[in-house]
Design a protein around this motif. Structure first.
Motif, mmCIF file in Angstrom:
data_model
loop_
_atom_site.group_PDB
_atom_site.id
_atom_site.type_symbol
_atom_site.label_atom_id
_atom_site.label_comp_id
_atom_site.label_asym_id
_atom_site.label_seq_id
_atom_site.Cartn_x
_atom_site.Cartn_y
_atom_site.Cartn_z
ATOM 1 N N ALA A 171 2.970 18.660 -0.712
ATOM 2 C CA ALA A 171 4.002 19.694 -0.765
ATOM 3 C C ALA A 171 4.270 20.125 -2.197
ATOM 4 N N LEU A 172 4.213 19.181 -3.149
ATOM 5 C CA LEU A 172 4.436 19.488 -4.563
ATOM 6 C C LEU A 172 3.171 20.030 -5.235
ATOM 7 N N ASN A 173 2.042 19.876 -4.522
ATOM 8 C CA ASN A 173 0.735 20.255 -5.076
ATOM 9 C C ASN A 173 0.438 19.478 -6.362
ATOM 10 N N GLY A 174 0.891 18.228 -6.364
ATOM 11 C CA GLY A 174 0.653 17.376 -7.515
ATOM 12 C C GLY A 174 1.431 16.073 -7.368
ATOM 13 N N ILE A 175 1.190 15.142 -8.263
ATOM 14 C CA ILE A 175 1.851 13.853 -8.256
ATOM 15 C C ILE A 175 2.657 13.717 -9.527
ATOM 16 N N PRO A 176 3.951 13.412 -9.408
ATOM 17 C CA PRO A 176 4.772 13.266 -10.600
ATOM 18 C C PRO A 176 4.204 12.201 -11.534
ATOM 19 N N GLU A 177 4.296 12.440 -12.791
ATOM 20 C CA GLU A 177 3.735 11.534 -13.798
ATOM 21 C C GLU A 177 4.355 10.147 -13.703
ATOM 22 N N SER A 178 5.631 10.074 -13.419
ATOM 23 C CA SER A 178 6.319 8.780 -13.362
ATOM 24 C C SER A 178 5.951 7.961 -12.132
ATOM 25 N N GLU A 179 5.264 8.599 -11.157
ATOM 26 C CA GLU A 179 4.933 7.898 -9.914
ATOM 27 C C GLU A 179 3.449 7.559 -9.803
ATOM 28 N N VAL A 180 2.663 7.922 -10.814
ATOM 29 C CA VAL A 180 1.224 7.672 -10.751
ATOM 30 C C VAL A 180 0.939 6.162 -10.684
ATOM 31 N N SER A 181 1.502 5.427 -11.610
ATOM 32 C CA SER A 181 1.258 3.969 -11.650
ATOM 33 C C SER A 181 1.787 3.293 -10.389
ATOM 34 N N GLU A 182 2.936 3.712 -9.932
ATOM 35 C CA GLU A 182 3.534 3.130 -8.727
ATOM 36 C C GLU A 182 2.659 3.416 -7.512
ATOM 37 N N PHE A 183 2.116 4.658 -7.423
ATOM 38 C CA PHE A 183 1.251 5.011 -6.301
ATOM 39 C C PHE A 183 -0.040 4.169 -6.324
ATOM 40 N N ASP A 184 -0.577 3.942 -7.537
ATOM 41 C CA ASP A 184 -1.771 3.087 -7.655
ATOM 42 C C ASP A 184 -1.479 1.661 -7.185
ATOM 43 N N ASP A 185 -0.306 1.153 -7.588
ATOM 44 C CA ASP A 185 0.048 -0.216 -7.184
ATOM 45 C C ASP A 185 0.204 -0.332 -5.668
ATOM 46 N N ILE A 186 0.830 0.680 -5.066
ATOM 47 C CA ILE A 186 1.004 0.665 -3.612
ATOM 48 C C ILE A 186 -0.354 0.672 -2.916
ATOM 49 N N PHE A 187 -1.260 1.503 -3.388
ATOM 50 C CA PHE A 187 -2.574 1.596 -2.762
ATOM 51 C C PHE A 187 -3.378 0.299 -2.962
ATOM 52 N N ASN A 188 -3.336 -0.249 -4.174
ATOM 53 C CA ASN A 188 -4.063 -1.504 -4.422
ATOM 54 C C ASN A 188 -3.535 -2.640 -3.551
ATOM 55 N N ALA A 189 -2.217 -2.705 -3.394
ATOM 56 C CA ALA A 189 -1.638 -3.720 -2.518
ATOM 57 C C ALA A 189 -2.068 -3.502 -1.077
ATOM 58 N N TYR A 190 -2.142 -2.226 -0.687
ATOM 59 C CA TYR A 190 -2.579 -1.893 0.668
ATOM 60 C C TYR A 190 -4.039 -2.311 0.882
ATOM 61 N N LYS A 191 -4.888 -2.058 -0.104
ATOM 62 C CA LYS A 191 -6.287 -2.452 0.003
ATOM 63 C C LYS A 191 -6.442 -3.972 -0.002
ATOM 64 N N GLY A 192 -5.555 -4.645 -0.753
ATOM 65 C CA GLY A 192 -5.592 -6.103 -0.757
ATOM 66 C C GLY A 192 -5.276 -6.698 0.601
ATOM 67 N N LEU A 193 -4.558 -5.926 1.415
ATOM 68 C CA LEU A 193 -4.239 -6.375 2.768
ATOM 69 C C LEU A 193 -5.236 -5.828 3.789
ATOM 70 N N MET A 194 -6.409 -5.405 3.291
ATOM 71 C CA MET A 194 -7.492 -4.910 4.147
ATOM 72 C C MET A 194 -7.067 -3.675 4.923
ATOM 73 N N GLY A 195 -6.489 -2.740 4.193
ATOM 74 C CA GLY A 195 -6.080 -1.482 4.821
ATOM 75 C C GLY A 195 -7.272 -0.649 5.272
ATOM 76 N N ASN A 196 -7.018 0.308 6.187
ATOM 77 C CA ASN A 196 -8.120 1.095 6.732
ATOM 78 C C ASN A 196 -8.530 2.222 5.766
ATOM 79 N N HIS A 197 -9.624 2.897 6.122
ATOM 80 C CA HIS A 197 -10.189 3.914 5.236
ATOM 81 C C HIS A 197 -9.443 5.239 5.290
ATOM 82 N N THR A 198 -8.591 5.455 6.259
ATOM 83 C CA THR A 198 -7.846 6.722 6.344
ATOM 84 C C THR A 198 -6.973 6.914 5.110
#
Length: 214
Positions: A156-183
């Motif tokens: 919706a924002l057509n972008g990712i806020p700069e302050s949330e980039v690191s947080e979004f990476d951490d969320i995704f890495n934690a999700y992958k660590g829990l064997m998240g799906n490819h979607t």
């Protein structure tokens, strides 16, 4: 021949009676002689030998009697000692059997306790594993839902806020660590590769100017 005839003509019954009479007389004389000697308090060598032999025989008989009595007493004492030893041995064997039985019972009880403890440990481990799996599953779902939410916001924002980039990476890495799906991989990669990073100042300006445009 005359000598043979003389032997045949001998009166053997008369001769036998005569010899018997002599022996009886001799025996009577000896008995009379012994009676006289006893009356006079005398003792012949033969009588002394007979007396000594009689005394020796009596002493030997008494000694044998004492030995027999001693043997009987020793036998009784030995029997009593044997009975005492048997009783002590029986008591000792009984104590050993009781000790062995108690030891075997303790070993069996210890084995039962070990089996029960092992079963309880396995049950607890299984419960912990199930709880861990449930927690991981719940955390994965929460992280996946957060990725989906942020993906929609960033689209919706057509972008990712700069302050949330690191947080979004951490969320995704934690999700992958829990064997998240490819979607969610696709959504993450799209945000990282196709959307631009929005500076914080620009975002603040947009939020500040939004109400004035209404």
């Amino acid at each position: 021949m005359d000598e043979i005839a003389s032997l045949i003509n001998i009166d053997y019954p008369g001769l036998f009676v005569a010899l018997l009479s002599v022996l009886i007389g001799f025996k009577a004389m000896i008995s009379l002689l012994e009676w006289i000697i006893n009356k006079l308090g005398l003792e012949t060598r033969w009588m002394r030998k007979q007396r000594e032999e009689r005394e020796l025989l009596i002493q030997t008989a008494e000694s044998l009697s004492l030995l027999q009595q001693q043997h009987i007493e020793d036998t009784k004492a030995s029997d009593e000692q044997d009975k005492h030893i048997q009783n002590e041995l029986s008591q000792f064997m009984k104590e050993i059997r009781v000790s062995i039985s108690e030891t075997q019972n303790a070993i069996r009880q210890l084995a039962k306790n070990q089996v029960r403890d092992r079963e309880q440990s396995l049950k607890i481990q299984m419960e912990l594993t199930n709880a861990e799996k449930a927690l991981m599953c719940g955390s994965k779902e929460l992280l996946g839902a957060e990725i989906d939410k942020r993906y929609r916001e960033y689209i919706a924002l057509n972008g990712i806020p700069e302050s949330e980039v690191s947080e979004f990476d951490d969320i995704f890495n934690a999700y992958k660590g829990l064997m998240g799906n490819h979607t969610r991989d696709t959504k993450y990669n799209y945000v990282k590769n196709h959307l631009t990073i929005i500076p914080v100042e620009t975002k603040l300006v947009k939020r500040a100017t939004g109400p004035s445009g209404c």
